[in-house]
Design a protein around this motif. Structure first.
Motif, PDB file in Angstrom:
ATOM      1  N   UNK A  43       0.825  -1.207   0.000  1.00 22.83           N
ATOM      2  CA  UNK A  43       0.000   0.000   0.000  1.00 22.83           C
ATOM      3  C   UNK A  43       0.861   1.259   0.000  1.00 22.83           C
ATOM      4  N   UNK A  44       2.021   1.203   0.659  1.00 22.34           N
ATOM      5  CA  UNK A  44       2.901   2.374   0.670  1.00 22.34           C
ATOM      6  C   UNK A  44       3.514   2.615  -0.705  1.00 22.34           C
ATOM      7  N   UNK A  45       3.764   1.530  -1.440  1.00 15.70           N
ATOM      8  CA  UNK A  45       4.338   1.669  -2.773  1.00 15.70           C
ATOM      9  C   UNK A  45       3.327   2.113  -3.811  1.00 15.70           C
ATOM     10  N   UNK A  46       2.051   1.939  -3.500  1.00 15.40           N
ATOM     11  CA  UNK A  46       0.987   2.373  -4.416  1.00 15.40           C
ATOM     12  C   UNK A  46      -0.115   2.991  -3.566  1.00 15.40           C
ATOM     13  N   UNK A  47       0.058   4.251  -3.161  1.00 15.76           N
ATOM     14  CA  UNK A  47      -0.851   4.883  -2.199  1.00 15.76           C
ATOM     15  C   UNK A  47      -2.221   5.198  -2.791  1.00 15.76           C
ATOM     16  N   UNK A  48      -3.115   5.646  -1.913  1.00 17.37           N
ATOM     17  CA  UNK A  48      -4.483   5.965  -2.324  1.00 17.37           C
ATOM     18  C   UNK A  48      -4.516   7.001  -3.443  1.00 17.37           C
ATOM     19  N   UNK A  49      -3.618   7.974  -3.390  1.00 13.87           N
ATOM     20  CA  UNK A  49      -3.610   9.021  -4.415  1.00 13.87           C
ATOM     21  C   UNK A  49      -3.345   8.440  -5.800  1.00 13.87           C
ATOM     22  N   UNK A  50      -2.500   7.417  -5.870  1.00 12.58           N
ATOM     23  CA  UNK A  50      -2.206   6.784  -7.158  1.00 12.58           C
ATOM     24  C   UNK A  50      -3.419   6.012  -7.668  1.00 12.58           C
ATOM     25  N   UNK A  51      -4.124   5.331  -6.761  1.00 10.97           N
ATOM     26  CA  UNK A  51      -5.335   4.601  -7.152  1.00 10.97           C
ATOM     27  C   UNK A  51      -6.390   5.574  -7.670  1.00 10.97           C
ATOM     28  N   UNK A  52      -6.573   6.696  -6.957  1.00  8.94           N
ATOM     29  CA  UNK A  52      -7.568   7.689  -7.362  1.00  8.94           C
ATOM     30  C   UNK A  52      -7.230   8.285  -8.724  1.00  8.94           C
ATOM     31  N   UNK A  53      -5.948   8.563  -8.959  1.00 10.80           N
ATOM     32  CA  UNK A  53      -5.542   9.120 -10.254  1.00 10.80           C
ATOM     33  C   UNK A  53      -5.774   8.118 -11.377  1.00 10.80           C
ATOM     34  N   UNK A  54      -5.506   6.842 -11.104  1.00  6.17           N
ATOM     35  CA  UNK A  54      -5.732   5.809 -12.114  1.00  6.17           C
ATOM     36  C   UNK A  54      -7.220   5.652 -12.407  1.00  6.17           C
ATOM     37  N   UNK A  55      -8.060   5.734 -11.362  1.00  5.42           N
ATOM     38  CA  UNK A  55      -9.503   5.608 -11.583  1.00  5.42           C
ATOM     39  C   UNK A  55     -10.021   6.785 -12.410  1.00  5.42           C
ATOM     40  N   UNK A  56      -9.479   7.966 -12.154  1.00  3.83           N
ATOM     41  CA  UNK A  56      -9.872   9.148 -12.926  1.00  3.83           C
ATOM     42  C   UNK A  56      -9.576   8.938 -14.409  1.00  3.83           C
ATOM     43  N   UNK A  57      -8.387   8.409 -14.708  1.00  9.96           N
ATOM     44  CA  UNK A  57      -8.026   8.147 -16.103  1.00  9.96           C
ATOM     45  C   UNK A  57      -8.872   7.022 -16.683  1.00  9.96           C
ATOM     46  N   UNK A  58      -9.184   6.034 -15.862  1.00  7.21           N
ATOM     47  CA  UNK A  58      -9.977   4.885 -16.314  1.00  7.21           C
ATOM     48  C   UNK A  58     -11.380   5.315 -16.734  1.00  7.21           C
TER      49      UNK A  58
END
Length: 306
Positions: A43-58
């Motif tokens: 989770x530290x290597x792929x934080x919530x902000x990265x997931x949110x940014x990926x979902x936005x692009x998705x």
């Protein structure tokens, strides 16, 4: 998928590769891919902000659907986004808040975004046209995106100046049977409140099959503007839009089915070798093959007797 996630994770401290992989997740599998990535890098290597940014692009490219009430779906699309994690439900004229990390409707229910910006000013001709079109297409989407009585798609209709933007999205997954698919189309009703409206748009289809392999079909087609005749009232416009979209999508689906049939009946046949390496046609003679299998034992028997 896990191996791909590891390869795409990129250099230590960078989440760009994993974000790109996650943004291109197959239909209905965004959260599964996110879990796989976090299982590899933590989770530290792929934080919530990265997931949110990926979902936005998705959602900008895939326009996924979200169930916000029993049997009620909203298409999460950039055309209806009015703020971070805020999307307009054009059927209910409300704003839905979405947790961009978990992908679920966030606590608090409907948000307070400015839905009027994409729904049109109250009392305007284009808003009346939008309301008629969304009502007509809600029935169409309920029929087109249903499987054994279960709905799995949504339609949204938004105002853009004097035009309407229609978004249709349906996602069906059967991951226990190793497949998932999505149909999405975007249409523009130009001059919706005018005397000569027209319809143009595009369709994108994605299928993913991953039993004993990993195969995806991605197809897309643009459709040039066609006039919508007999659209003198909002109700007549809505009927004309539904007919035009239904006819176009039915024809495109039939064309895709024909392509799939040709792959099985022609393309795969053409890939087969016309003659075996021996250059001789295959002899479909059972007795000949039995005789050939008997030859080694006959030779060994002859050798032992000498």
């Amino acid at each position: 998928m896990a191996a791909a996630a590891a390869a795409a994770a990129g250099a230590p401290g960078s989440t760009d590769g994993a974000q790109g992989l996650l943004a291109r997740s197959p239909p209905g599998q965004f959260d599964i891919v996110a879990k796989e990535i976090r299982g590899i890098v933590g989770a530290d290597g792929f934080p919530d902000a990265a997931v949110a940014a990926a979902r936005e692009a998705h959602l900008k490219s895939e326009r996924p659907v979200l169930e916000v009430g029993k049997g009620h779906f909203v298409a999460l699309c950039p055309e209806g986004q009015v703020g971070p994690g805020k999307f307009v439900d054009s059927k209910r004229a409300a704003v839905v808040c979405v947790d961009m990390v978990t992908g679920k409707p966030s606590e608090g229910g409907d948000g307070d975004g400015d839905a009027a910006a994409v729904l049109g000013e109250a009392g305007s001709p284009v808003r009346a046209a939008r309301e008629a079109v969304v009502g007509e297409l809600e029935t169409y989407a309920g029929h087109a995106f249903s499987f054994r009585g279960t709905k799995h798609g949504a339609v949204e209709v938004f105002v853009s100046g004097e035009d309407l933007t229609v978004v249709l999205s349906g996602v069906k997954t059967r991951l226990d049977n190793f497949w998932a698919a999505q149909w999405q189309s975007t249409w523009t009703v130009s001059g919706a409140a005018g005397a000569s409206p027209s319809l143009s748009g595009s369709v994108r289809v994605t299928t993913h099959y991953f039993e004993d392999g990993n195969v995806q079909l991605r197809a897309a087609k643009d459709f040039a503007a066609v006039p919508l005749k007999g659209a003198a009232t909002p109700e007549k416009l809505a009927e004309a839009v539904r007919r035009a979209i239904a006819d176009t999508e039915d024809a495109y689906q039939a064309a895709l089915a024909a392509v799939v049939q040709s792959v099985e009946g022609e393309t795969m046949r053409d890939l087969r070798r016309a003659m075996p390496l021996s250059g001789q046609p295959m002899a479909w003679n059972l007795n000949a093959h039995r005789f050939r299998r008997a030859l080694p034992s006959a030779k060994s028997g002859a050798g032992s007797s000498s």
